[in-house]
Design an enzyme around this catalytic site. Structure first.
Site, mmCIF file in Angstrom:
data_model
loop_
_atom_site.group_PDB
_atom_site.id
_atom_site.type_symbol
_atom_site.label_atom_id
_atom_site.label_comp_id
_atom_site.label_asym_id
_atom_site.label_seq_id
_atom_site.Cartn_x
_atom_site.Cartn_y
_atom_site.Cartn_z
ATOM 1 N N ASP A 146 1.369 -9.231 0.495
ATOM 2 C CA ASP A 146 -0.420 -8.165 0.402
ATOM 3 C C ASP A 146 -0.237 -7.276 -0.263
ATOM 4 O O ASP A 146 0.425 -6.390 -0.340
ATOM 5 C CB ASP A 146 -0.595 -7.746 2.171
ATOM 6 N N TYR A 153 -4.916 -0.730 -4.393
ATOM 7 C CA TYR A 153 -3.269 0.342 -4.389
ATOM 8 C C TYR A 153 -3.200 0.796 -6.079
ATOM 9 O O TYR A 153 -3.241 -0.163 -6.324
ATOM 10 C CB TYR A 153 -2.574 -1.099 -3.968
ATOM 11 N N ARG A 170 5.593 9.218 2.999
ATOM 12 C CA ARG A 170 4.332 9.284 2.802
ATOM 13 C C ARG A 170 3.106 10.286 3.044
ATOM 14 O O ARG A 170 1.480 10.109 2.420
ATOM 15 C CB ARG A 170 3.544 7.681 3.292
ATOM 16 N N LEU A 204 2.761 -0.112 12.983
ATOM 17 C CA LEU A 204 4.047 1.017 12.885
ATOM 18 C C LEU A 204 2.880 2.504 13.255
ATOM 19 O O LEU A 204 3.694 3.534 13.351
ATOM 20 C CB LEU A 204 5.048 1.136 12.199
ATOM 21 N N TRP A 244 0.488 -1.164 0.126
ATOM 22 C CA TRP A 244 -0.067 0.079 -0.404
ATOM 23 C C TRP A 244 1.094 1.662 0.264
ATOM 24 O O TRP A 244 1.762 1.256 0.814
ATOM 25 C CB TRP A 244 -0.992 -0.311 1.468
#
Length: 327
Positions: free
Chosen positions: A49, A54, A230, A212, A21
């Site tokens: 994953d 995404y 990000r 996190l 992602w």
């Protein structure tokens, strides 16, 4: 690497896994994505994953090219997709959990990922406009066709998951095997309170994301080293506003100070804390840099250091433990 059963299923997933992602097809180059997958696989990671939503489907395209180039034995890795948000272009029947979209999205994901079947297929969010019976039947159609091996949910409430289980039992179908919730030291209620009955009575597996807390517990925001993260990406203002609150940063600073006393990087401590929960099947790591991933892949080393005394201290610092959490 440690391998854990995905709930009560027979499938074994690595305790640490790699997600895509915001990174694959977006924040990082395809070359870096290739390097990250190689590092993870060589370290024993077997679960990768992904999701249709995404990067509008580009994330799956990038991962698919890497999987094809690596030529790893198909039995050696587990790959997922998720359905709900749709890839690009969007359309009225290109989103949600209708039978049409669930099946067509699976077929599209198989093409993008260049695999014959998905090991895991998630309903990325609940769909209020589609009867749960329709979605459960659609997932079972894909199971019978061999296009998916297990299906599950992501960010569903305990009640919604239970409803899917009840419907599956009513029609002698296969219910959800796993849920993908957010779980970290700042977000604990679902994993430690809401889902307890699902764990105990139905053996629900979990593939947790954001261990996190979108980087809040990585140390970058408490050390002043946060640059080109990000949070700075276009369209991620909502995440920055939700994640970087004064309260959350204060808790992270307290955890950072304690991690320093323990002589453990804060990210390693936060990941080990997630791994210690027996109801966590796998912790999904996100990474944009190879060194970052290499360090986080050592998190299992820190789990034995989390004694009852250390866990109590962490709870006191964070103040986020649900009122009657057994963890």
């Amino acid at each position: 690497m440690e391998y854990r059963r995905l709930g009560r299923s027979g499938l074994k997933v690595s305790a640490l896994s790699l997600g895509s992602w915001l990174t694959f097809g977006n924040q990082i180059t395809d070359k870096v994505a290739d390097e990250l997958m190689g590092i993870a696989y060589d370290a024993g990671v077997n679960f990768f994953d992904n999701a249709e939503g995404y990067a509008g489907g580009r994330s799956e395209i990038v991962m698919g090219k890497i999987l094809a180039a690596k030529k790893w034995d198909r039995e050696s890795f587990v790959v997922s997709s998720k359905v709900f948000f749709g890839a690009e272009p969007k359309g009225p029947n290109r989103v949600g959990l209708s039978r049409k979209h669930v099946i067509e999205a699976c077929n599209a994901a198989l093409k993008r990922l260049q695999v014959d079947y998905l090991d895991l297929y998630f309903c990325h969010r609940p769909d209020k406009e589609t009867p749960i019976e329709e979605t459960v039947w659609a997932m079972n159609t894909l199971l019978q066709q061999g296009k998916i091996l297990y299906w599950g949910t992501s960010e569903w409430s305990a009640g919604e998951i239970m409803q899917a289980i009840v419907v599956a039992k009513q029609y002698n179908l296969i219910g959800p095997t796993m849920e993908q919730p957010q779980y970290n030291l700042l977000e604990r209620d679902k994993m430690e309170k809401d889902y307890l009955l699902l764990f105990e009575e139905h053996g629900l597996g979990t593939t947790i994301w954001s261990p996190l807390a979108s980087g809040v517990l990585s140390g970058k925001y408490t050390s002043g080293a946060a640059k080109n993260t990000r949070m700075d990406m276009k369209g991620m203002e909502w995440l920055k506003e939700a994640a970087l609150t004064e309260s959350r940063l204060k808790k992270a600073k307290g955890l950072q100070d304690y991690a320093d006393k323990l002589n453990i990087p804060i990210a390693k401590l936060a990941l080990a804390w997630c791994l210690k929960n027996p109801n966590v099947s796998t912790v999904i790591l996100g990474a944009s840099k190879t060194e970052q991933l290499k360090q986080n892949l050592t998190a299992l080393e820190a789990v034995p250091l989390l004694t009852d005394k250390v866990m109590e201290k962490i709870d006191k610092i964070m103040g986020t433990k649900p009122g009657w959490s057994p963890f």
